[in-house]
Design a protein around this motif. Structure first.
Motif, short mmCIF file in Angstrom:
data_model
loop_
_atom_site.label_atom_id
_atom_site.label_comp_id
_atom_site.label_asym_id
_atom_site.label_seq_id
_atom_site.Cartn_x
_atom_site.Cartn_y
_atom_site.Cartn_z
N THR A 7 -0.21 -1.14 9.42
CA THR A 7 -0.42 0.01 8.81
C THR A 7 0.10 -0.82 6.92
O THR A 7 -0.72 0.17 6.05
CB THR A 7 1.53 0.30 8.45
N ILE A 8 0.65 -1.33 7.48
CA ILE A 8 0.28 -2.26 5.52
C ILE A 8 -1.16 -2.68 5.46
O ILE A 8 -1.11 -2.75 3.77
CB ILE A 8 1.39 -3.99 6.16
N ILE A 9 -2.07 -3.22 5.82
CA ILE A 9 -3.14 -3.22 6.07
C ILE A 9 -3.61 -2.21 6.30
O ILE A 9 -5.15 -1.78 4.67
CB ILE A 9 -4.23 -4.06 7.05
N ILE A 13 -5.71 -1.13 2.59
CA ILE A 13 -7.11 -0.29 2.60
C ILE A 13 -7.30 0.63 1.41
O ILE A 13 -8.42 0.94 0.84
CB ILE A 13 -7.67 -0.29 3.66
N LEU A 14 -6.94 1.76 2.05
CA LEU A 14 -6.64 3.04 1.19
C LEU A 14 -6.80 2.92 -0.30
O LEU A 14 -7.53 3.31 -1.08
CB LEU A 14 -5.41 3.60 1.75
N VAL A 15 -5.12 1.63 -0.47
CA VAL A 15 -5.23 1.90 -1.85
C VAL A 15 -6.87 0.98 -2.62
O VAL A 15 -6.41 1.32 -4.01
CB VAL A 15 -3.84 0.72 -2.20
N SER A 16 -7.08 0.47 -1.95
CA SER A 16 -8.17 -0.43 -2.85
C SER A 16 -9.55 0.20 -2.63
O SER A 16 -9.83 0.54 -3.88
CB SER A 16 -8.55 -1.21 -1.83
N ILE A 17 -9.38 1.05 -2.27
CA ILE A 17 -11.03 2.62 -1.51
C ILE A 17 -10.04 3.37 -2.74
O ILE A 17 -11.17 3.63 -3.81
CB ILE A 17 -10.93 3.13 -0.64
N ALA A 18 -9.42 3.92 -3.03
CA ALA A 18 -8.73 5.14 -4.84
C ALA A 18 -8.90 4.44 -5.51
O ALA A 18 -9.44 5.09 -6.44
CB ALA A 18 -7.62 4.80 -4.19
N PHE A 19 -8.58 3.02 -5.29
CA PHE A 19 -8.76 2.22 -6.96
C PHE A 19 -10.47 2.12 -7.44
O PHE A 19 -10.07 2.52 -8.96
CB PHE A 19 -8.25 0.99 -7.17
#
Length: 103
Positions: A7-9, A13-19
């Motif tokens: 879940t952390i990974i 990944i989701l935060v990086s994509i959104a960023f």
């Protein structure tokens, strides 16, 4: 809620994509603002250049008009100088003749 490595990974990944997409959107927005500002500056510079050229043309026309008014006076002054230069030469010749006559 389960907090494990999976879940952390996934969250990272989701935060990086959104960023990434957020920064891409912000950069595109900033670029459009910069282009609009550049276009506005170019338009203002072009308008100022047109006004400067217009003022230069008006100044040239005013100078030509002023010269046209003064030009006859300048030609009269030149003619008077030429005439005054010729008169002393004629009087100098007559003086020379009169001196020679007395001898």
């Amino acid at each position: 809620m389960i907090i494990d490595a999976k879940t952390i990974i996934l969250t990272l990944i989701l935060v990086s994509i959104a960023f990434y997409f957020g920064l891409k959107f912000i950069r595109a927005f900033a670029l459009s603002i910069a282009q609009q500002q550049h276009d506005a500056n170019v338009a203002m510079d072009q308008e100022e250049q047109e006004q400067r050229v217009k003022r230069e043309k008006q100044a040239d026309a005013a100078a030509a008009s002023a010269y046209a008014k003064v030009e006859p006076l300048l030609t009269m002054t030149k003619e008077e100088k030429k005439a005054s230069e010729k008169e002393p030469e004629a009087s100098a010749k007559s003086d020379a003749v009169s001196v020679d006559d007395t001898i």
